[in-house]
Each structure stands twice: as C-alpha cells, then as structure tokens.
Design an enzyme around this catalytic site. Sequence first.
Site, PDB file in Angstrom:
ATOM      1  CG  HIS A  60      -1.967   1.098   1.146  1.00  0.00           C
ATOM      2  ND1 HIS A  60      -3.315   0.848   1.114  1.00  0.00           N
ATOM      3  CD2 HIS A  60      -1.853   2.442   1.070  1.00  0.00           C
ATOM      4  CE1 HIS A  60      -3.981   1.991   1.036  1.00  0.00           C
ATOM      5  NE2 HIS A  60      -3.109   2.981   1.009  1.00  0.00           N
ATOM      6  CG  HIS A  62      -1.051   6.867  -1.748  1.00  0.00           C
ATOM      7  ND1 HIS A  62      -2.274   7.074  -2.352  1.00  0.00           N
ATOM      8  CD2 HIS A  62      -1.307   6.113  -0.651  1.00  0.00           C
ATOM      9  CE1 HIS A  62      -3.224   6.484  -1.646  1.00  0.00           C
ATOM     10  NE2 HIS A  62      -2.661   5.892  -0.601  1.00  0.00           N
ATOM     11  CD  GLN A 156      -6.873  11.223  -1.609  1.00  0.00           C
ATOM     12  OE1 GLN A 156      -5.671  11.030  -1.728  1.00  0.00           O
ATOM     13  NE2 GLN A 156      -7.553  10.834  -0.549  1.00  0.00           N
ATOM     14  CG  HIS A 214      -7.638   4.354   0.613  1.00  0.00           C
ATOM     15  ND1 HIS A 214      -7.200   3.850  -0.584  1.00  0.00           N
ATOM     16  CD2 HIS A 214      -6.576   4.994   1.171  1.00  0.00           C
ATOM     17  CE1 HIS A 214      -5.918   4.165  -0.740  1.00  0.00           C
ATOM     18  NE2 HIS A 214      -5.506   4.858   0.310  1.00  0.00           N
ATOM     19  CD  GLU A 217      -6.698   6.741   5.992  1.00  0.00           C
ATOM     20  OE1 GLU A 217      -7.097   6.799   4.824  1.00  0.00           O
ATOM     21  OE2 GLU A 217      -5.519   7.023   6.321  1.00  0.00           O
ATOM     22  CG  ASP A 313      -0.863   5.074   3.386  1.00  0.00           C
ATOM     23  OD1 ASP A 313      -1.141   5.305   2.194  1.00  0.00           O
ATOM     24  OD2 ASP A 313      -1.664   5.287   4.317  1.00  0.00           O
TER      25      ASP A 313
HETATM   26 ZN   LIG Z   1      -3.504   5.060   1.094  1.00  0.00          ZN
END
Ligand SMILES: [Zn+2]
Length: 407
Positions: A60, A62, A156, A214, A217, A313
């Site tokens: 995971h 980005h 996102q 996702h 969170e 992440d």
């Molecule tokens: Zn993420």
Amino acid sequence: MTTAVTNAHLRGRDGLWTIAIVADGTIASLDPVQPGGAPADPTVIDADGGLVLPAFIDCHLHLDLAYSLDLVAPNTSGTLVEAIGHWSEAKRELTAENVRQRALRAIDDEISFGVGHIRTHVDVGTAAEMRLCEGILAAREATRERIDIQIVVFPQDGIVQDPGALEQMREAMRLGCDVIGGIAHNERTEADSRRHIDLLFDLAEEFDADIDCHIDETDDPRSRCTEVLAAKTVERGWQGRVTASHVCALASYDDEHAARVISLLVEGRVHVITNPGVNLHLQGRGDRYPKRRGLTRVSELIDAGINVSAGQDCIRDPFYPLGTGNMLEVGHLLIHADHLSTPAGIERVADCITDNPAKALRLDGYGLAVGKRADLVILDAADMTEVFRTRQAPRCVLRGGRRVMGC
Ligand SMILES: [Zn+2]
C-alpha cells in the site's frame, strides 16, 4: 547470474542452508549446508549466517504523492481531512513528468530496502485528470526490470461527489492500471458511500479486476463502510479478490459489533491492509487521553483467519511527512502499535510484509520455496527479531537470481 546463496539462515528452519537457483531465475532446491564450507565460486553468494527472506512487498503506497510535501500547503492540523484538501488543490498543477520523477526517487528508495513488489494507488478524478496516472505508468515502465508494480486507480475525492471520477477510472484501467481502488468513507452521506461501493464492484466486473478500497480511515465508530464492502463481496461473488485498506474504525467499534464485521470479512475472504505509521500519525487526533492508536484490530483479524498485511502508504507527503520505503520500519511500528513483540508476534509481522501481501496481491511466483522466483534479500542479522531491531537495508537484493543491489 547467481547460482546459489549459501550459509543462509531461513525463517522456521534450524541451521544453515543453501538456496540453489537455476538459469530461469527460480529456486531449484533448499539444502542444509554441508561441512567444509562454500566452494570458491563467484556465482555463489555467501550469506555468512545472515537471514535470507523473499523480497519485501509494499502492498500500500502512493507513489504519485511521494516527496510532494514541499509542493503543498503545510498540514497544520495533521489530519486526513486537511491533507486531502491541500492535495486536491496541489494536484491540479502537477505535470506527469513531475509525478514520474518523484515516483522514480521513491521506487529507488524501496528497491534499496529490498522491496521487490509494490502496489501503488494513483489519484484519478476531476482534479488529477490523467496526469498523475500517466506519470506513474511511465515510472513503472522505466523500472520494470528491477521491480514489479501493481497500480490501483484511486478516486481520492470520491466518486459520487466527484462525478468525473468514474470515467477517469475507466480510462486509467484502459491505459494499463490493474486494480479498482476506492475511498468509500469520503462521500457526503452514508447512502453515497454505499453507492460508491456498488460502483466499485460494477467497475471490477467490467474489467475483471480486483478491488482495493481505502475504507473507514477514521476513528468515528459510526463509519460502517467495511461491513458493506464485505457483504457486497459475498453478494457479487468477489471472494478473495477484495482488499480493505486501513479499516481504522473497526478499532473504535464495541467488541460485539467488531465481531460481526470480522465474521463478514471472513465470509468474503477480504484481505486487510494496515498502514501503521500513517494511522498512528493521522488517527486519534481528536482524542484527549487515553488517545486511540488508530490501527485496525490487527491481532484479532489474524486470529480470525483474515489475511492481514502492512504497507508504507506515504513517503514525505502532506498526509505523512516521514516514511522511507523501508518495510522493516513499517514492521517495527506495527510491533509496537499492536503489542506484537513476542516471538510469535514477530513472525506474524514478518508475514505482514512478505507472504501475506503476496496473497492479497495474488503473486503466484512469490516465496522462498522450490519453483518460486528467486527474488531474495540477504540480511546481515540472523533472526527476525534482530532484523526488526536494526532495520538495516539488505546487504544484497536478487531478482530472479540477478543482482539488483549489493553483494
Ligand atoms: Zn492510502
């Protein structure tokens, strides 16, 4: 080309071992080291008693965000919400070339720490357009000899509240991305979050793709997207093909409700990914004392038979200003955050950055076993506890038996 690694400690086996590698880059045999030492053969690597593991997996990440911290307004609250807001503005100005260059730097970091496989999310939507995706596809192409990268199309800013996102996700999949991403909790209402999840399964069917969403969170115990994702996984027949990333709210549910959600995750064979550094950093921000740790219920999920992995992440971005690409650091944080410092706990954490993410990413040729590809890291420390204690980069990294780094 390396033909063998010898004098290696291996997880779960006593003594020293020789790993023989054949010309096609796969592991031919694992044999106990015979007395008399290694032959003076330049194609044989002497691990000198160090632990040898299959290459680490960062499941995971980005890459489009990596090293963007200085390109966006400072995150003064340290929260996820503020980070998403700043990033939404910044990404309107980013070029594909800027994204490619920052991604290449982060990929080099990960390779230097022995990562052989990355699953990265990439922003698509009205603000990102296709520029971020194009930058990441170019970075993957430039590094495909050294590392495997799966790309998740990631809306996102939501799908229902960002109506341009859905078509951008389709376009990104057509360009060569691999996995359908989502952010179910980032919609205006609970009903919209449900709609978001339905749309992910529609896209997954359209492209015959896995899902990595996702989800929840947040510390908010009323955030209930994970159970919807798990139930839909069963309803749509996608068992084993869905990953729930973060799942932080599960730690804020009461035990009774958490048990119900965990049983749904088991039924859907949903993989769970925790990102310990980022969740320790972002969650619990609204708490006084005691402060919640923010991670999902890692040990309870593993006890229930759920496949749990851990990811980096973020690397120096508005969500998290730290992060190095060293999966041993990720494991080190997880050991602390979930009290996994017993010998059994240490082994669980080692699984979370090797074998478990291989299952989530469905990597067929992965593992330190006969017939698997010889993607190996040779470490200086002899056991997993020492490996996590020192968190040193591997002495040597092999990919299909070829030396990628060190030795
Ligand atoms: Zn993420």
